[in-house]
Design a protein around this motif. Structure first.
Motif, mmCIF file in Angstrom:
data_model
loop_
_atom_site.group_PDB
_atom_site.id
_atom_site.type_symbol
_atom_site.label_atom_id
_atom_site.label_comp_id
_atom_site.label_asym_id
_atom_site.label_seq_id
_atom_site.Cartn_x
_atom_site.Cartn_y
_atom_site.Cartn_z
ATOM 1 N N ALA A 159 36.062 9.555 -62.236
ATOM 2 C CA ALA A 159 36.681 9.325 -63.540
ATOM 3 C C ALA A 159 36.165 10.346 -64.550
ATOM 4 N N GLY A 160 37.048 10.801 -65.392
ATOM 5 C CA GLY A 160 36.655 11.698 -66.469
ATOM 6 C C GLY A 160 36.469 13.132 -66.040
ATOM 7 N N THR A 161 36.862 13.470 -64.824
ATOM 8 C CA THR A 161 36.745 14.858 -64.390
ATOM 9 C C THR A 161 37.683 15.726 -65.221
ATOM 10 N N ASP A 162 37.180 16.856 -65.609
ATOM 11 C CA ASP A 162 37.974 17.759 -66.429
ATOM 12 C C ASP A 162 38.897 18.570 -65.516
ATOM 13 N N ILE A 163 40.183 18.377 -65.675
ATOM 14 C CA ILE A 163 41.137 19.136 -64.869
ATOM 15 C C ILE A 163 41.899 20.075 -65.796
ATOM 16 N N PRO A 164 41.902 21.367 -65.483
ATOM 17 C CA PRO A 164 42.618 22.306 -66.358
ATOM 18 C C PRO A 164 44.087 21.907 -66.513
ATOM 19 N N ASN A 165 44.622 22.189 -67.693
ATOM 20 C CA ASN A 165 45.997 21.788 -68.001
ATOM 21 C C ASN A 165 47.007 22.236 -66.968
ATOM 22 N N LYS A 166 46.802 23.467 -66.493
ATOM 23 C CA LYS A 166 47.819 23.989 -65.572
ATOM 24 C C LYS A 166 47.818 23.252 -64.229
ATOM 25 N N VAL B 260 44.506 13.093 -57.016
ATOM 26 C CA VAL B 260 45.353 14.280 -57.095
ATOM 27 C C VAL B 260 45.941 14.559 -55.726
ATOM 28 N N ARG B 261 47.134 15.154 -55.740
ATOM 29 C CA ARG B 261 47.755 15.452 -54.456
ATOM 30 C C ARG B 261 47.757 16.949 -54.198
ATOM 31 N N ASN B 262 47.630 17.303 -52.945
ATOM 32 C CA ASN B 262 47.562 18.695 -52.507
ATOM 33 C C ASN B 262 46.785 19.570 -53.489
ATOM 34 N N PRO B 263 45.518 19.229 -53.744
ATOM 35 C CA PRO B 263 44.775 19.998 -54.750
ATOM 36 C C PRO B 263 44.542 21.435 -54.302
ATOM 37 N N ASN B 264 44.350 22.325 -55.255
ATOM 38 C CA ASN B 264 43.938 23.681 -54.886
ATOM 39 C C ASN B 264 42.413 23.700 -54.775
ATOM 40 N N ARG B 265 41.867 24.850 -54.459
ATOM 41 C CA ARG B 265 40.446 24.885 -54.158
ATOM 42 C C ARG B 265 39.590 24.468 -55.353
ATOM 43 N N ALA B 266 39.986 24.947 -56.545
ATOM 44 C CA ALA B 266 39.188 24.675 -57.741
ATOM 45 C C ALA B 266 39.120 23.180 -58.021
ATOM 46 N N VAL B 267 40.266 22.512 -57.903
ATOM 47 C CA VAL B 267 40.290 21.077 -58.179
ATOM 48 C C VAL B 267 39.598 20.322 -57.049
ATOM 49 N N ASN C 105 49.622 18.724 -63.195
ATOM 50 C CA ASN C 105 50.759 18.167 -62.458
ATOM 51 C C ASN C 105 50.381 17.659 -61.074
ATOM 52 N N MET C 106 49.143 17.972 -60.642
ATOM 53 C CA MET C 106 48.711 17.487 -59.320
ATOM 54 C C MET C 106 48.308 16.026 -59.384
ATOM 55 N N ILE C 107 47.996 15.529 -60.603
ATOM 56 C CA ILE C 107 47.528 14.157 -60.716
ATOM 57 C C ILE C 107 48.679 13.216 -60.396
ATOM 58 N N VAL C 108 48.423 12.297 -59.498
ATOM 59 C CA VAL C 108 49.470 11.351 -59.112
ATOM 60 C C VAL C 108 49.769 10.438 -60.295
ATOM 61 N N GLY C 109 51.038 10.332 -60.633
ATOM 62 C CA GLY C 109 51.444 9.486 -61.756
ATOM 63 C C GLY C 109 51.629 10.265 -63.044
ATOM 64 N N GLN C 110 51.249 11.545 -63.046
ATOM 65 C CA GLN C 110 51.402 12.344 -64.272
ATOM 66 C C GLN C 110 52.218 13.592 -64.022
ATOM 67 N N GLU C 111 53.017 13.569 -62.972
ATOM 68 C CA GLU C 111 53.723 14.780 -62.569
ATOM 69 C C GLU C 111 54.663 15.298 -63.651
ATOM 70 N N THR C 112 55.299 14.346 -64.330
ATOM 71 C CA THR C 112 56.332 14.781 -65.269
ATOM 72 C C THR C 112 55.736 15.218 -66.585
ATOM 73 N N ASP C 113 54.772 14.456 -67.072
ATOM 74 C CA ASP C 113 54.209 14.762 -68.384
ATOM 75 C C ASP C 113 52.777 15.237 -68.215
ATOM 76 N N GLY C 114 52.652 16.518 -68.006
ATOM 77 C CA GLY C 114 51.363 17.106 -67.691
ATOM 78 C C GLY C 114 50.262 16.836 -68.706
ATOM 79 N N GLU C 115 50.618 16.793 -69.973
ATOM 80 C CA GLU C 115 49.556 16.733 -70.970
ATOM 81 C C GLU C 115 49.255 15.313 -71.459
ATOM 82 N N ALA C 116 49.844 14.336 -70.768
ATOM 83 C CA ALA C 116 49.718 12.960 -71.248
ATOM 84 C C ALA C 116 48.271 12.475 -71.334
#
Lengths: 258, 298
Positions: free
Chosen positions: A146-153, A177-184, A156-167
């Protein structure tokens, strides 16, 4: 911040010489896989099975020569696909699957490679016209504290926030998160690759606990609770049977599949 | 074990008769290449080369290692080629074919032994730390002329690759990540390019029929082949003709001259592709591009 598309880039039949082939690029982690399927072929006498087709899977790494990691990936693929392919339809033959890792952020990470590998293979099997019981779709989910800082870009990987990235930023609850990249993925505490058939039956579980900041390398007791795992599983099932099937259907749209 | 399908007698006669009349099944003339297509990946040193239906990937990777004790000033450079069943089901995993051996030997001779890459520039600290470069060549689709395509792929990938900047202070070395300092290109001394000629016997006038860039079908029918590696300055790096039909010196000279001419075109094509990729990569960031050049006013 416009979030990037979540639909994988799929190109069917990029290799004219093989019976079926597919190139798959994961939309978020940019892992690119190329698979080719040949079969049914003549089988080597030592591998011949009297009542089934032999499934041979070869995973070729992007860097270096194949080793333990590739053998492991190939084994996972082989066992998963065995439950999908109707092997009894072509006894005493060989179905040869070759997967080439074309591009990956981390060539050494099994979780980042596994789900694109599976999806790509299933698509090329369909193109090759290999008889299958059903299709499967795989997804890689990572649980972040919880509370992990995920860069804005990458929001969209966060499940449930695909449509509204900045919510909203979830508080108190773990982020999936789904199919995360290496950084995430490096921030994840556990990683789960799950595969479901389009009817919703489970075909593969590959869960790993990740020590913080190690990106799925070692396990030092962070683990997961069973409730948490069930939650992840339900998300995966929903995504595989909904979105996954849709993606596959769209990709195959114009192709004639038997 | 699956085999390549054998060419039927009718097909064979047709192709050979056509070649005698200077015609090819795909409509090219005898002295031209198929279209070469170069695609670069997200990271440096990765290239996807397509020549007709033949497709080859090359990837360069680098790591820091200790040098060999007998060559303390030199970095290491290895080329790995491995053909899997992806290119054709006739290739088995872990059982290299004759073509496999020929290919790796030829690439070795053409690129490594012609000193295309300055291995001394890969040295970081003498006898302590050097860069070890590795080129992985993956064959995806086999429709003839794998040697030329593999060579183009390796050379392009080497020219595209960027090595992270290293600073040395005393015994300590720091490798700067790509985000921190702009990585530097490798020092390539020249670009050797392979050109393979296929011989199909003599025509009515007793002239040897030789064709460039043979497809898999033509390769199966040829009676001899020769690979010339040459750079754009016309310097021959190696000539390989192992077995096959005897070829007169005059024909050989003509081939070499033609190869030199073809290589200039290929060389230019690679340069153009690399430049285009550089522009694409630095889109909207042109200042950064200017900074790296010394001819600009400061």
């Amino acid at each position: 911040m416009a979030s990037a598309s979540l639909t994988p880039e799929i190109s069917l039949c990029p290799l004219p010489q093989s019976d079926g082939s597919c190139q798959y690029t994961c939309p978020t982690s940019r892992t690119t896989i190329l698979t080719s399927v040949n079969g049914p072929l003549e089988v080597r006498a030592k591998d011949e099975l009297p009542n089934d087709a032999t499934i041979e899977v070869v995973v070729k790494p992007g860097v270096g020569v194949g080793g333990v990691r590739e053998t492991r990936l190939a084994h996972i693929l082989q066992t998963t696909l065995k439950s999908l392919i109707l092997t009894t339809h072509h006894p005493r033959t060989l179905i040869q699957i070759v997967a080439q890792i074309v591009q990956s952020e981390d060539h050494t990470s099994i979780p980042l490679l596994l789900s694109p590998l599976l999806n790509c293979t299933v698509l090329s099997l369909l193109i090759a016209g290999i008889p299958m019981r059903t299709t499967g779709w795989s997804i890689h989910l990572a649980v972040l504290p919880a509370g992990t800082d995920i860069p804005n870009k990458n929001r969209n990987m966060i499940v449930g926030q695909e449509t509204d990235g900045e919510a909203m930023q979830t508080d108190g609850e773990d982020v999936v998160v789904r199919n995360p990249n290496r950084a995430v993925f490096a921030k994840a505490k556990s990683s789960h690759t799950l595969t479901f058939s389009k009817e919703g039956e489970m075909l593969l579980i590959e869960s790993l606990e990740c020590s913080e900041g190690k990106g799925g390398e070692s396990a030092d007791g962070q683990g997961w609770e069973i409730d948490e795992w069930v939650k992840v599983m339900e998300i995966a099932q929903k995504l595989c049977c909904g979105e996954g099937v849709e993606v596959m259907r769209n990709a195959l749209g114009e192709k004639k599949v038997f | 074990m699956p085999k390549e399908p054998e060419i039927s007698l009718t097909e064979k006669t047709f192709v050979l008769e056509a070649l005698k009349q200077n015609l090819r099944v795909d409509g090219r003339d005898l002295q031209s290449f198929r279209d070469i297509q170069l695609t670069f990946g997200d990271d440096y040193g990765f290239v996807d080369v397509r020549l007709g239906k033949t497709r080859v990937l090359a990837r360069i990777s680098a790591e820091v290692t200790r040098p060999r004790p007998d060559r303390q000033f030199e970095g290491m450079f290895t080329i790995t080629t491995e053909m899997g069943p992806m290119a054709s089901p006739a290739f088995e995993v872990g059982r290299p074919t004759e073509l496999d051996h020929t290919l790796s030997r030829l690439l070795e001779k053409s690129i490594r032994r012609s000193n295309a890459l300055d291995v001394e520039s890969l040295c970081i600290v003498t006898a302590q730390r050097v860069w070890s470069l590795r080129a992985d060549v993956h064959f995806l689709s086999h429709d003839g002329n794998l040697i030329d395509v593999a060579c183009i792929a390796v050379i392009t990938a080497l020219a595209h690759f960027r090595l992270p900047v290293v600073t040395v202070s005393g015994e300590d070395i720091t490798i700067h990540p790509v985000e921190e300092r702009v990585p530097v290109p490798l020092s390539l001394l020249h670009w050797p390019i392979c050109v393979t000629f296929s011989f199909f016997g003599e025509d009515e006038d007793g002239e040897m029929i030789c064709a460039l860039d043979a497809t898999a079908q033509e390769e199966a029918l040829r009676v001899g082949d020769m690979t010339i590696t040459i750079n754009k300055n016309g310097e021959v790096c190696q000539i390989a003709k192992s077995g096959g039909v005897a070829v007169e010196a005059e024909v050989l000279m003509r081939c070499a001259r033609l190869a030199a001419e073809k290589v200039k075109g290929v060389d230019k094509m690679i340069v153009d592709a690399l430049r285009e990729d550089e522009v694409q990569r630095n889109k909207g960031n042109l200042d950064w591009l200017k900074e790296g050049k010394s001819e600009n006013e400061r």
